[in-house]
Design an enzyme around this catalytic site. Structure first.
Site, PDB file in Angstrom:
ATOM      1  N   LYS A  55       0.816  -1.217   0.000  1.00 33.58           N
ATOM      2  CA  LYS A  55       0.000   0.000   0.000  1.00 33.58           C
ATOM      3  C   LYS A  55       0.849   1.265   0.000  1.00 33.58           C
ATOM      4  CE  LYS A  55      -4.215  -1.961   1.901  1.00 33.58           C
ATOM      5  NZ  LYS A  55      -3.815  -3.380   2.128  1.00 33.58           N
TER       6      LYS A  55
HETATM    7  C1  LIG Z   1      -4.395  -4.415   1.481  1.00 34.83           C
HETATM    8  C2  LIG Z   1      -3.688  -5.700   1.403  1.00 34.83           C
HETATM    9  C3  LIG Z   1      -4.115  -6.744   0.562  1.00 34.83           C
HETATM   10  C4  LIG Z   1      -5.382  -6.653  -0.281  1.00 34.83           C
HETATM   11  O1  LIG Z   1      -5.299  -5.693  -1.301  1.00 34.83           O
HETATM   12  P1  LIG Z   1      -6.623  -5.175  -2.044  1.00 34.83           P
HETATM   13  O2  LIG Z   1      -6.185  -4.058  -2.886  1.00 34.83           O
HETATM   14  O3  LIG Z   1      -7.566  -4.741  -0.943  1.00 34.83           O
HETATM   15  O4  LIG Z   1      -7.200  -6.321  -2.818  1.00 34.83           O
HETATM   16  C5  LIG Z   1      -3.355  -7.898   0.505  1.00 34.83           C
HETATM   17  N1  LIG Z   1      -2.242  -8.045   1.257  1.00 34.83           N
HETATM   18  C6  LIG Z   1      -1.808  -7.070   2.086  1.00 34.83           C
HETATM   19  C7  LIG Z   1      -0.593  -7.306   2.895  1.00 34.83           C
HETATM   20  C8  LIG Z   1      -2.499  -5.863   2.191  1.00 34.83           C
HETATM   21  O5  LIG Z   1      -2.065  -4.906   3.009  1.00 34.83           O
END
Ligand SMILES: *Cc1c(COP(=O)(O)O)cnc(C)c1O
Length: 387
Positions: free
Chosen positions: A25
C-alpha cells in the site's frame, strides 16, 4: 523500486513491500501524499483524513501524510487489537499532523463510526473531512505502473504474455492489473488469491457475488485480506457488462442492498470473465499458508509473508509452463512474525530500522466507540490547532 525475483521454474515474486511500512500500500499512498500536498497548497485548502484501520492501510496512510502541509490524519484502530509491531509503527509517529485514535472496541466499531461520520455531510463540509480508502482512484492508478515494470522484467519482447497472481481483499490491487491489461499490457491471466474470506473467489468461479455478514467474516492469519465485501469489484463488473452503468447500478444499489447478493452466473457476459478478461481465482486456508511459507523457505531459501503465501499457493494452481507467472508480494514477513514462527519455529529477522520499535514513546488517544465523541475530538483539534 519493485524488483522481480525468481522463485521456481516460471514463477516469480515481485517485491512491492520495501516502503516505510513494509506493505504494498505504500507504493500508491506515498504518491498520493505528495499529490495531495501539492494540490491543497495550489487551492489554498486543507484536508482532514478520517480513517479506520486494522493494520496496513492506516500505517501506510500515516507514513504517506506525516509532515505534509495542509493534511491531518485521524486514524481509528481497535484498542489493543493490532499486533505490537503494527501498533508501534503507527503510535510511535510524533508528527503534529498525525492523530491516532484507539477505539475501545473492535475494527467494525471503528468502521461504524466512519460510516456515521460519512452520513453527516454538514460535519464533513465544516471540518473538511476526506478519505484515502481503497476505492480512491489516485491509489488505483498508481498501482497500474508496477504491472508494467513487472512485465518488462520477465520478458524479452512484447510478444510474450505474462500471468499475475494477486493476494486480494478489496479488489484494489488486482483492479489495477485489469486496468493495465485494458491499456494493452500483454497479460494473459489475472489470478485472484483469497484466504478463507472467499467472496471474490466465489464470484469469479460462479458469478454469484454474496457479501458476508460480520458473523461470516473469518479472522485469519492473512488479516489484510479479511473482507466481507470487495469495494472495487463494481469497477470490474461495469466493464464486464459492457460499461452499462444503469445495470451496474441496479446490481450494486438495488439487488445487493435488498438481497445481499446477485448472480451473474447465467449471463452471457460472465463467460468473458475468463476468456476476454483472463480472470482466474482460488482460495487458501491457514494450513495452506503455513505449508507454503515452510516450503518456499526450505526449497527456495525465500521467506514470504502469509498474504504472499496465499498468492504463491493459488499461483501454483494456475501456472502454465510456457507463461511466466508473477506473484505480487503484498507485505514483508516481519509484519506477521507470529505466523512465521508458527510455520518455521523461529521469527523472521528484523530490519535494522525496526529494532526496538515497540519501546519508542507512543502518541495516541483512547476514545469510547461512540461517533459523537470522535467527532468532538476531531473538531477540537481542527478548530484549535496545537501549533
Ligand atoms: C491491502 C492488502 C491486501 C489486499 O489488497 P486489495 O487491494 O484490498 O485487494 C493484501 N495483502 C496485504 C498485505 C495488504 O495490506
Amino acid at each position: 523500486m519493485a524488483p522481480v525475483r525468481p522463485l521456481e521454474a516460471g514463477v516469480y515474486v515481485q517485491e512491492l513491500s520495501n516502503g516505510p511500512t513494509l506493505a504494498f500500500k505504500d507504493m500508491a499512498m506515498q504518491l498520493l501524499g505528495n499529490l495531495l500536498e501539492y494540490e491543497l497548497a495550489r487551492r489554498h485548502e486543507e484536508l482532514n483524513i478520517l480513517g479506520a484501520t486494522s493494520g496496513d492501510t492506516g500505517s501506510a496512510a500515516e507514513y504517506a501524510m506525516r509532515g505534509k502541509k495542509g493534511v491531518r490524519v485521524f486514524m481509528m484502530s481497535p484498542h489493543g487489537r493490532m499486533s505490537a509491531f503494527q501498533q508501534a509503527q503507527m503510535f510511535s509517529l510524533q508528527d503534529d499532523n498525525i492523530h491516532n485514535i484507539a477505539i475501545e472496541g473492535v475494527f467494525d466499531d471503528c468502521q461504524d463510526i466512519l460510516k456515521a461520520v460519512s452520513r453527516d455531510p454538514e460535519f464533513k463540509r465544516r471540518f473538511k473531512i476526506g478519505a484515502v480508502n481503497s476505492i480512491n482512484w489516485g491509489r488505483l492508478v498508481a498501482q497500474v505502473v508496477y504491472y508494467f515494470y513487472g512485465y518488462f522484467q520477465v520478458t524479452e519482447d512484447s510478444s510474450t504474455h505474462v500471468d499475475f497472481t494477486v493476494p486480494s481483499g478489496n479488489f484494489g490491487n488486482i483492479c489495477a492489473g485489469h486496468v493495465a491489461r485494458m491499456m494493452g499490457l500483454p497479460i494473459a491471466r489475472l489470478v485472484i488469491a483469497t484466504n478463507e474470506n472467499d467472496v471474490l473467489d466465489e464470484f469469479f468461479r460462479t458469478g454469484v457475488y454474496r457479501v458476508r455478514g460480520r458473523a461470516d467474516t473469518h479472522e485469519t492469519s492473512s488479516p489484510s485480506m479479511d473482507i466481507s465485501k470487495a469495494s472495487n469489484l463494481e469497477r470490474f463488473v461495469f466493464d464486464m457488462l459492457g460499461r452499462d452503468a444503469v445495470r451496474t447500478r441496479s446490481l450494486f444499489d438495488d439487488q445487493l442492498r435488498e438481497r445481499g447478493s446477485f448472480d451473474l452466473g447465467g449471463d452471457p457476459a460472465f463467460v468473458e470473465v475468463a476468456t476476454r478478461f483472463g480472470f482466474r481465482s482460488g482460495s487458501s486456508t491457514h494450513a495452506d499458508r503455513l505449508a507454503t511459507i515452510r516450503d518456499t523457505w526450505r526449497r527456495h531459501d525465500t521467506l514470504i509473508d502469509p498474504h504472499t503465501a496465499d498468492g504463491v499457493k493459488v499461483a501454483r494452481m494456475h501456472a502454465v509452463p510456457e507463461t511466466p507467472m508473477v506473484v505480487l508480494e503484498t507485505a514483508l514477513p516481519i509484519k506477521f512474525a507470529g505466523t512465521i514462527k508458527e510455520a518455521l519455529g523461529r521469527e523472521p529477522d528484523r530490519p535494522q530500522r525496526f529494532i526496538g520499535i515497540e519501546d519508542l514513546p507512543k502518541r495516541f488517544k483512547v476514545l469510547p466507540a461512540d461517533a459523537q465523541t470522535v467527532k468532538n475530538y476531531v473538531a477540537e483539534i481542527v478548530l484549535v490547532p496545537a501549533e
